[in-house]
Motif scaffolding. Structure first.
Motif, short mmCIF file in Angstrom:
data_model
loop_
_atom_site.label_atom_id
_atom_site.label_comp_id
_atom_site.label_asym_id
_atom_site.label_seq_id
_atom_site.Cartn_x
_atom_site.Cartn_y
_atom_site.Cartn_z
N TYR A 154 30.40 -15.10 -10.19
CA TYR A 154 30.62 -16.47 -10.17
C TYR A 154 31.24 -16.69 -8.70
O TYR A 154 32.04 -16.07 -8.51
N VAL A 155 30.64 -17.81 -8.19
CA VAL A 155 31.02 -18.01 -6.93
C VAL A 155 32.05 -19.29 -6.97
O VAL A 155 31.55 -20.47 -7.47
N HIS A 156 33.16 -19.45 -6.41
CA HIS A 156 34.14 -20.26 -6.18
C HIS A 156 33.69 -21.01 -4.74
O HIS A 156 33.86 -20.07 -3.70
N LEU A 157 33.16 -22.13 -4.81
CA LEU A 157 32.91 -22.39 -3.39
C LEU A 157 33.73 -23.05 -2.49
O LEU A 157 35.04 -23.29 -2.98
N GLY A 158 33.54 -22.49 -1.25
CA GLY A 158 34.32 -22.64 -0.26
C GLY A 158 34.06 -23.89 0.56
O GLY A 158 33.31 -24.85 0.29
N ASP A 159 34.57 -24.21 1.72
CA ASP A 159 34.64 -25.46 2.57
C ASP A 159 34.89 -24.97 3.91
O ASP A 159 34.80 -23.70 4.17
N ALA A 160 34.98 -26.01 4.73
CA ALA A 160 34.99 -25.46 6.25
C ALA A 160 36.18 -24.54 6.65
O ALA A 160 36.12 -24.01 7.41
N CYS A 185 37.78 -7.39 -10.24
CA CYS A 185 37.01 -6.92 -8.76
C CYS A 185 36.70 -8.51 -8.11
O CYS A 185 35.94 -9.23 -8.77
N PHE A 186 36.89 -8.59 -7.15
CA PHE A 186 36.56 -9.81 -6.53
C PHE A 186 36.37 -9.72 -4.72
O PHE A 186 36.51 -8.55 -4.27
N SER A 187 35.92 -10.65 -4.16
CA SER A 187 35.46 -10.57 -2.93
C SER A 187 35.43 -12.14 -2.51
O SER A 187 35.60 -13.11 -3.18
N ALA A 188 35.16 -12.09 -1.01
CA ALA A 188 34.89 -13.61 -0.47
C ALA A 188 34.00 -13.32 0.83
O ALA A 188 33.69 -12.23 1.30
N ALA A 189 33.34 -14.44 1.26
CA ALA A 189 32.37 -14.59 2.34
C ALA A 189 32.55 -16.02 2.98
O ALA A 189 32.42 -17.03 2.07
N ASP A 190 32.34 -15.99 4.29
CA ASP A 190 32.14 -17.37 4.63
C ASP A 190 30.91 -17.81 4.55
O ASP A 190 30.70 -19.23 4.63
N ASP A 191 29.70 -17.01 4.68
CA ASP A 191 28.30 -17.47 4.46
C ASP A 191 27.61 -16.89 3.22
O ASP A 191 27.87 -15.82 2.98
N TRP A 192 26.86 -17.88 2.55
CA TRP A 192 25.88 -17.39 1.46
C TRP A 192 25.26 -15.99 1.66
O TRP A 192 25.24 -15.33 0.73
N ALA A 193 24.64 -15.89 3.07
CA ALA A 193 23.98 -14.61 3.25
C ALA A 193 24.79 -13.53 3.10
O ALA A 193 24.24 -12.22 2.91
N GLU A 194 26.09 -13.37 3.37
CA GLU A 194 27.06 -12.44 3.27
C GLU A 194 27.36 -12.03 2.10
O GLU A 194 27.83 -10.64 1.80
N LEU A 195 27.28 -12.74 0.94
CA LEU A 195 27.71 -12.41 -0.40
C LEU A 195 27.20 -11.14 -1.04
O LEU A 195 28.09 -10.32 -1.53
N PRO A 196 25.95 -10.97 -1.16
CA PRO A 196 25.49 -9.80 -1.77
C PRO A 196 26.07 -8.59 -1.04
O PRO A 196 26.24 -7.70 -1.89
#
Length: 95
Positions: A6-12, A26-37
């Motif tokens: 489940y992705v909680h959308l980020g912003d700038a 278990c959780f994580s975060a990334a600035d870019d969609w390509a980094e999420l996997p």
């Protein structure tokens, strides 16, 4: 194996936050969609590192999407490489 995250959308100013329902806490975060996997894979590996747990099978997206805590974000299917997570699992190809 494909797991729903489940992705909680980020912003700038904020990264995209990710929770993995089949791995509670278990959780994580990334600035870019390509980094999420890659971030999800790393988070699951760390989550399972010191645990003697049974890797759960993926819960269906239809079931997860009905839960009230998963409203307002997006779902992403991520191929989690379980051979990196479970040290007991060994892939063997014989030809």
């Amino acid at each position: 194996m494909l797991y729903s995250v489940y992705v909680h959308l980020g912003d700038a100013q904020h990264a995209h936050g990710v929770t993995i329902p089949d791995f509670p806490g278990c959780f994580s975060a990334a600035d870019d969609w390509a980094e999420l996997p890659a971030q999800v894979q790393e988070a699951v590996e760390v989550y399972c590192e010191d645990e003697d747990l049974i890797i759960p099978p993926p819960t269906s997206l239809e079931e997860l999407a009905t839960r009230s805590e998963h409203l307002g974000g997006l779902w992403l299917l991520v191929d989690i490489h379980l051979e990196r997570v479970d040290p007991k699992a060994v892939r063997l190809n014989i030809s």
